[in-house]
Design a protein around this motif. Structure first.
Motif, PDB file in Angstrom:
ATOM      1  N   LEU A 244      40.179  47.207 -22.341  1.00  0.00           N
ATOM      2  CA  LEU A 244      38.934  47.079 -21.582  1.00  0.00           C
ATOM      3  C   LEU A 244      38.694  45.603 -21.289  1.00  0.00           C
ATOM      4  N   LEU A 245      38.201  45.319 -20.098  1.00  0.00           N
ATOM      5  CA  LEU A 245      37.794  43.964 -19.725  1.00  0.00           C
ATOM      6  C   LEU A 245      36.297  43.978 -19.476  1.00  0.00           C
ATOM      7  N   LYS A 246      35.560  43.216 -20.287  1.00  0.00           N
ATOM      8  CA  LYS A 246      34.102  43.162 -20.180  1.00  0.00           C
ATOM      9  C   LYS A 246      33.718  41.839 -19.533  1.00  0.00           C
ATOM     10  N   ILE A 247      32.955  41.940 -18.437  1.00  0.00           N
ATOM     11  CA  ILE A 247      32.521  40.765 -17.695  1.00  0.00           C
ATOM     12  C   ILE A 247      31.143  40.360 -18.197  1.00  0.00           C
ATOM     13  N   THR A 248      31.034  39.120 -18.686  1.00  0.00           N
ATOM     14  CA  THR A 248      29.769  38.615 -19.215  1.00  0.00           C
ATOM     15  C   THR A 248      29.428  37.289 -18.531  1.00  0.00           C
ATOM     16  N   GLN A 249      28.260  36.755 -18.826  1.00  0.00           N
ATOM     17  CA  GLN A 249      27.885  35.444 -18.290  1.00  0.00           C
ATOM     18  C   GLN A 249      28.772  34.342 -18.861  1.00  0.00           C
ATOM     19  N   ASP A 250      29.349  34.600 -20.035  1.00  0.00           N
ATOM     20  CA  ASP A 250      30.216  33.610 -20.680  1.00  0.00           C
ATOM     21  C   ASP A 250      31.680  33.740 -20.278  1.00  0.00           C
ATOM     22  N   GLY A 251      32.010  34.723 -19.455  1.00  0.00           N
ATOM     23  CA  GLY A 251      33.398  34.930 -19.051  1.00  0.00           C
ATOM     24  C   GLY A 251      33.824  36.369 -19.252  1.00  0.00           C
ATOM     25  N   VAL A 252      35.127  36.591 -19.171  1.00  0.00           N
ATOM     26  CA  VAL A 252      35.704  37.928 -19.313  1.00  0.00           C
ATOM     27  C   VAL A 252      36.327  38.033 -20.704  1.00  0.00           C
TER      28      VAL A 252
END
Length: 199
Positions: free
Chosen positions: A161-169
């Motif tokens: 899984l790749l989770k996209i956040t404000q801090d990056g992936v």
């Protein structure tokens, strides 16, 4: 067909309650099972006779059906016909695919994508190799494990899984980890994404 005992897994910081028809799903997901967090709901009644119902908390609840399994069987037969392979799978195995599909369809609403690739963490950074099946992704990450030794940890060898956040992936492991069954229930910030091509 009777429902087997429900359980909860955690993937990419989301709690997923699974109500399977077969025990194989539990075995498949065993490294990702977490303890239930329960919510109490009080039903109307006197203060002395309050009826409390305990409900396990989950971000997503998956209950598979015989229709889900039949859908996976038809897909598997169609894919086998296209590749010239056999497609004899048990209902229990097909249920693992149905659970995976339901998770993959739900995760994008939570900034998370299920990706086809092999991802390895080296010194706390994730490196994801993606390509068509049979191109050498697993071979490539095996060579990294041999070269980097204990500094390298497999996150997932097939469907991370790749989770996209404000801090990056961030890359996360999942139970759906390919024929070599290589995964670790960890996450790491994505350092590099490499598209492999066979020459």
């Amino acid at each position: 067909m009777t429902e087997h005992r429900s359980f909860t897994i955690q993937l990419a910081e989301k709690r997923i309650r699974i109500k399977p028809l077969y025990d194989m799903v539990r075995e498949y997901c065993k490294e990702y099972i977490v303890s239930d967090i329960c919510e109490n709901t009080e039903k109307a009644g006197s203060s002395e006779n309050v009826d409390k119902t305990v409900i396990p908390f989950a971000d997503l609840i998956i209950q598979t059906s015989s229709e889900d399994i039949e859908y996976e069987r038809k897909r598997s037969v169609r894919e086998a016909d296209q590749t010239g392979q056999e497609a004899e799978y048990t209902d229990a195995y097909l249920e693992t695919l149905a659970v995976y599909r339901k998770i993959a369809e739900w995760m994008p609403m939570h900034d998370t994508l299920l990706f086809h690739g092999s991802v390895i963490a080296v010194d706390g950074k994730a490196y994801l190799f993606t390509a068509k099946s049979g191109t050498g992704k697993s071979t490539h990450t095996r060579l990294w494990r041999e070269y980097f030794g204990e500094r390298a940890v497999m996150i997932n060898d097939d469907k991370p899984l790749l989770k996209i956040t404000q801090d990056g992936v961030y890359a996360y492991g999942t139970p759906w980890n390919g024929k070599h069954r290589l995964s670790t229930n960890i996450s790491a910030p994505l350092g590099h994404l490499h598209f492999k091509k066979r020459k």
